[in-house]
Design a protein around this motif. Structure first.
Motif, PDB file in Angstrom:
ATOM      1  N   LYS A 109       0.838  -1.203   0.000  1.00  0.00           N
ATOM      2  CA  LYS A 109       0.000   0.000   0.000  1.00  0.00           C
ATOM      3  C   LYS A 109       0.874   1.254   0.000  1.00  0.00           C
ATOM      4  CE  LYS A 109      -4.659   0.654   1.213  1.00  0.00           C
ATOM      5  NZ  LYS A 109      -5.771  -0.286   1.130  1.00  0.00           N
ATOM      6  N   SER A 133     -11.725   2.338   0.272  1.00  0.00           N
ATOM      7  CA  SER A 133     -12.569   2.987   1.272  1.00  0.00           C
ATOM      8  C   SER A 133     -11.746   3.832   2.228  1.00  0.00           C
ATOM      9  CB  SER A 133     -13.316   1.940   2.098  1.00  0.00           C
ATOM     10  OG  SER A 133     -13.710   0.889   1.286  1.00  0.00           O
ATOM     11  N   GLY A 134     -10.451   3.621   2.210  1.00  0.00           N
ATOM     12  CA  GLY A 134      -9.606   4.389   3.126  1.00  0.00           C
ATOM     13  C   GLY A 134      -9.716   3.907   4.556  1.00  0.00           C
ATOM     14  N   THR A 135     -10.012   2.607   4.736  1.00  0.00           N
ATOM     15  CA  THR A 135     -10.170   2.048   6.080  1.00  0.00           C
ATOM     16  C   THR A 135      -8.904   2.251   6.898  1.00  0.00           C
ATOM     17  OG1 THR A 135     -11.537   0.351   5.070  1.00  0.00           O
ATOM     18  CG2 THR A 135     -10.855  -0.024   7.338  1.00  0.00           C
ATOM     19  N   ALA A 160     -16.439  -7.338   1.947  1.00  0.00           N
ATOM     20  CA  ALA A 160     -15.826  -6.011   2.104  1.00  0.00           C
ATOM     21  C   ALA A 160     -15.354  -5.741   3.526  1.00  0.00           C
ATOM     22  CB  ALA A 160     -16.727  -4.870   1.624  1.00  0.00           C
ATOM     23  N   GLU A 161     -15.661  -6.626   4.454  1.00  0.00           N
ATOM     24  CA  GLU A 161     -15.177  -6.477   5.836  1.00  0.00           C
ATOM     25  C   GLU A 161     -15.143  -7.864   6.469  1.00  0.00           C
ATOM     26  OE1 GLU A 161     -18.030  -4.051   7.895  1.00  0.00           O
ATOM     27  OE2 GLU A 161     -19.605  -5.548   7.747  1.00  0.00           O
ATOM     28  N   PRO A 162     -14.344  -8.048   7.510  1.00  0.00           N
ATOM     29  CA  PRO A 162     -14.295  -9.360   8.155  1.00  0.00           C
ATOM     30  C   PRO A 162     -15.612  -9.676   8.859  1.00  0.00           C
ATOM     31  CG  PRO A 162     -12.508  -7.914   8.920  1.00  0.00           C
ATOM     32  CD  PRO A 162     -13.463  -7.075   8.143  1.00  0.00           C
ATOM     33  N   ASP A 217     -19.954 -15.596   1.245  1.00  0.00           N
ATOM     34  CA  ASP A 217     -18.874 -14.626   1.419  1.00  0.00           C
ATOM     35  C   ASP A 217     -18.308 -14.245   0.050  1.00  0.00           C
ATOM     36  OD1 ASP A 217     -17.062 -13.077   2.730  1.00  0.00           O
ATOM     37  OD2 ASP A 217     -16.081 -14.705   3.816  1.00  0.00           O
ATOM     38  N   ILE A 218     -17.872 -13.011  -0.091  1.00  0.00           N
ATOM     39  CA  ILE A 218     -17.183 -12.568  -1.308  1.00  0.00           C
ATOM     40  C   ILE A 218     -16.039 -11.666  -0.881  1.00  0.00           C
ATOM     41  CG2 ILE A 218     -18.732 -10.580  -1.675  1.00  0.00           C
ATOM     42  CD1 ILE A 218     -18.425 -11.143  -4.730  1.00  0.00           C
ATOM     43  N   THR A 270      -9.837  -3.101  -3.932  1.00  0.00           N
ATOM     44  CA  THR A 270      -9.760  -2.163  -5.051  1.00  0.00           C
ATOM     45  C   THR A 270      -8.483  -2.397  -5.867  1.00  0.00           C
ATOM     46  OG1 THR A 270     -10.788  -0.614  -3.537  1.00  0.00           O
ATOM     47  CG2 THR A 270      -9.977   0.284  -5.612  1.00  0.00           C
ATOM     48  N   ASP A 285      -4.035  -9.025   4.323  1.00  0.00           N
ATOM     49  CA  ASP A 285      -5.084  -9.905   4.850  1.00  0.00           C
ATOM     50  C   ASP A 285      -4.465 -11.249   5.218  1.00  0.00           C
ATOM     51  OD1 ASP A 285      -7.212  -8.088   4.549  1.00  0.00           O
ATOM     52  OD2 ASP A 285      -7.294  -8.515   2.415  1.00  0.00           O
ATOM     53  N   ARG A 299      -7.040  -7.966   8.936  1.00  0.00           N
ATOM     54  CA  ARG A 299      -5.780  -7.598   8.307  1.00  0.00           C
ATOM     55  C   ARG A 299      -4.676  -7.647   9.331  1.00  0.00           C
ATOM     56  NH1 ARG A 299      -7.592  -2.638   4.545  1.00  0.00           N
ATOM     57  NH2 ARG A 299      -9.792  -2.934   4.826  1.00  0.00           N
ATOM     58  N   LYS A 341     -18.874  -0.348   5.711  1.00  0.00           N
ATOM     59  CA  LYS A 341     -17.947  -1.090   6.553  1.00  0.00           C
ATOM     60  C   LYS A 341     -18.116  -0.611   7.998  1.00  0.00           C
ATOM     61  CE  LYS A 341     -14.484  -1.618   2.942  1.00  0.00           C
ATOM     62  NZ  LYS A 341     -13.325  -2.491   2.709  1.00  0.00           N
TER      63      LYS A 341
HETATM   64  P1  ADP Z   1      -9.844  -0.388   2.156  1.00  0.00           P
HETATM   65  O1  ADP Z   1      -8.539  -1.132   2.154  1.00  0.00           O
HETATM   66  O2  ADP Z   1      -9.673   1.096   2.252  1.00  0.00           O
HETATM   67  O3  ADP Z   1     -10.884  -0.929   3.077  1.00  0.00           O
HETATM   68  P2  ADP Z   1     -11.230  -1.697  -0.045  1.00  0.00           P
HETATM   69  O4  ADP Z   1     -12.602  -1.157  -0.080  1.00  0.00           O
HETATM   70  O5  ADP Z   1     -10.570  -1.967  -1.334  1.00  0.00           O
HETATM   71  O6  ADP Z   1     -10.362  -0.625   0.690  1.00  0.00           O
HETATM   72  O7  ADP Z   1     -11.262  -2.982   0.863  1.00  0.00           O
HETATM   73  C1  ADP Z   1     -10.494  -4.138   0.668  1.00  0.00           C
HETATM   74  C2  ADP Z   1     -10.270  -4.833   1.983  1.00  0.00           C
HETATM   75  O8  ADP Z   1     -11.528  -5.187   2.590  1.00  0.00           O
HETATM   76  C3  ADP Z   1      -9.548  -6.147   1.858  1.00  0.00           C
HETATM   77  O9  ADP Z   1      -8.145  -5.982   1.783  1.00  0.00           O
HETATM   78  C4  ADP Z   1      -9.969  -6.867   3.141  1.00  0.00           C
HETATM   79  O10 ADP Z   1      -9.209  -6.446   4.245  1.00  0.00           O
HETATM   80  C5  ADP Z   1     -11.388  -6.385   3.346  1.00  0.00           C
HETATM   81  N1  ADP Z   1     -12.315  -7.410   2.836  1.00  0.00           N
HETATM   82  C6  ADP Z   1     -12.906  -7.462   1.629  1.00  0.00           C
HETATM   83  N2  ADP Z   1     -13.719  -8.542   1.532  1.00  0.00           N
HETATM   84  C7  ADP Z   1     -13.623  -9.210   2.697  1.00  0.00           C
HETATM   85  C8  ADP Z   1     -14.213 -10.415   3.221  1.00  0.00           C
HETATM   86  N3  ADP Z   1     -15.068 -11.149   2.516  1.00  0.00           N
HETATM   87  N4  ADP Z   1     -13.857 -10.797   4.462  1.00  0.00           N
HETATM   88  C9  ADP Z   1     -12.979 -10.065   5.196  1.00  0.00           C
HETATM   89  N5  ADP Z   1     -12.407  -8.928   4.771  1.00  0.00           N
HETATM   90  C10 ADP Z   1     -12.717  -8.499   3.542  1.00  0.00           C
END
Ligand code: ADP
Ligand code: ZN
Length: 435
Positions: free
Chosen positions: A67, A93-95, A213-215, A234-235, A239, A303, A327, A423
């Motif tokens: 990153k 998303s800038g998490t 998109a999140e754990p 799950d998916i 980005t 991850d 992560r 998220k």
């Molecule tokens: P950001 O890194 O800013 O959150 P993204 O929107 O691209 O940007 O999110 C990607 C991240 O979201 C992945 O690297 C992962 O950590 C998390 N993620 C995506 N899908 C999953 C999932 N099914 N389970 C757990 N974490 C996930």
């Protein structure tokens, strides 16, 4: 009977997949070397030219990207085609810090949407389905990816975006949505909102949900499946590699098949960068094999998960990744002990609490403090203070068994913890403010 979106490639033999990967990799390394000076410099520092990479076995010679590189090279430094050839920009998303941007040619968009289409079909989707896309639309990849995938499958697509839960429910009921796509935390919130309005799980027409998109934990899956009356799939994606759809779950629900014809996956030791043998837990690294505009080689996702090549009953042959347990930078170090928020979620749901919680970490007298706020239904407690204290003590003890350290539990009334439409923000680390 199992349906596939692209049966031939999804069920191809291991040899065939390797052949495709090797061929694409040779071409991709040349493309990047010739068009991305940033990466060519990294290769030259290691004395490498594209000729050194003949097969996926050579991939470990290549330098990693992280990153930090993306932020360094922001915005155009990793672009591999003229900007004129690009048709789309999306952003993270800038998490975990400054957002990064990714570029797509039309072929890149098609490839990404095909991956999402595979996920929708694996979740039982056909052209008969009404797909409610409740991921955010816009720069975030969730909405755009599933939307495109839904079109490719030929489903009737409801582009809701996230939020406005009242309208989500109204359209879900009036227009008979059969598949819903959103973050798991938002799915849980929709389930809760349906119950509050007096709907039973069988009152909706939903059969499946595609959540990522999140754990999220297995316990959270059970919770959502029950409250919405669906099967929850799950998916996974990010980005940097296009968006959701890099990996997706099939009917077995035991991990996500990685689209290996497009993405080559490795597991490394996050501390040393060493490639770990199959079955080891470590950091997931992706090489995009045929993306044109933004082709990252050996991208470190941060991850943490495990890959498995065990035969899957669905007939797909692509390697499976376990649910990421968070992560590497989600991991909290509290009083020297490694804690993942997902462990806390597991305990809460196992003990019969709701998935509405927040974790707060602080520092007092040079010692880390861990406070967990959890909503509790008033029907579970009497008015006696002693009862609440008993419940808090019971939960704290269950946490201590799982985490190895004891938190302070605060049971709070329903609706006091903010709900998430995208998220979820589960952790507030106040130590950072004082460091
Ligand atoms: P950001 O890194 O800013 O959150 P993204 O929107 O691209 O940007 O999110 C990607 C991240 O979201 C992945 O690297 C992962 O950590 C998390 N993620 C995506 N899908 C999953 C999932 N099914 N389970 C757990 N974490 C996930
Ligand atoms: Zn499978």
């Amino acid at each position: 009977m199992t349906n596939y979106y692209q049966k031939e490639i999804e069920t191809a033999s291991r040899e065939e997949i390797l052949r495709i990967q090797n061929e694409k990799l040779r071409k991709q390394v040349k493309h990047v070397y010739e068009n991305v000076p940033y990466y060519r410099n990294l290769m030259e520092e290691k004395g490498l030219t594209p000729d050194d990479i003949q097969s996926v076995d050579d991939i470990r010679k290549l330098p990693f990207l992280s990153k930090a590189d993306l932020r360094d090279a922001y915005p155009y430094g990793l672009l591999a085609v003229p900007l004129n050839d690009c048709v789309r920009i999306q952003s993270t998303s800038g998490t975990t810090g400054k957002r990064v941007v990714a570029f797509y040619t039309q072929d890149d968009v098609d490839l990404w949407e095909e991956c999402c289409a595979r996920a929708i079909v694996a979740a039982g989707g056909t052209e008969e389905d009404v797909v409610q896309v409740a991921y955010g639309y816009g720069l975030f990849t969730g909405g755009a990816g599933l939307h495109g995938g839904s079109h490719k499958v030929g489903c009737l697509t409801l582009p809701m975006s996230s939020g406005n839960t009242e309208r989500q429910i109204q359209f879900m009921m009036d227009l008979n949505s059969t598949i819903i796509c959103c973050t798991p935390s938002y799915a849980a919130f929709i389930g809760e909102s349906l119950a509050e309005r007096g709907y039973k799980p069988e009152d909706n027409k939903l059969k499946a949900g595609i959540f990522g998109a999140e754990p999220w934990t297995e316990e959270m899956r059970q919770n959502i499946q029950k409250s919405l009356g669906i099967k929850a799939y799950d998916i996974y994606g990010l980005t940097e590699t296009s968006g959701p759809g890099v990996a997706f779950e099939c009917e077995e629900q035991t991990g996500m098949h990685i689209n290996e014809d497009h993405f080559y996956a490795e597991i490394i030791d996050p501390d040393t960068g060493e490639v770990l043998p199959e079955g080891s837990k470590g950091e997931l690294v992706f090489t995009a094999l045929d993306k044109e505009a933004f082709p990252l080689l050996r991208y470190r996702t941060r991850d943490i998960c495990v890959l498995s090549r065990e035969k899957c009953s669905c007939g797909r042959t692509h390697v499976k990744m376990s649910k990421p347990m968070g992560r590497s930078d989600d991991m909290l170090i509290i009083r020297g002990v490694n804690v993942f928020p997902s462990q806390i979620e597991t305990v809460l749901l196992n003990e019969g609490y709701t998935p509405n919680y927040q974790i707060e970490i602080g520092r007092k007298n040079n010692t880390d403090t861990l406070d967990i706020y959890v909503e509790v239904d008033p029907s579970r407690i009497s008015d006696k203070i002693a009862d609440i204290q008993d419940m808090e003590a019971g939960l704290a003890s269950a946490m201590r068994t799982m985490l190895g350290i004891g938190p302070k539990i605060h049971l709070v009334p329903p609706k006091t913890i903010a709900r998430s439409e995208g998220k979820a923000v589960r952790v507030i680390d106040n130590r950072k403010l004082h460091d």
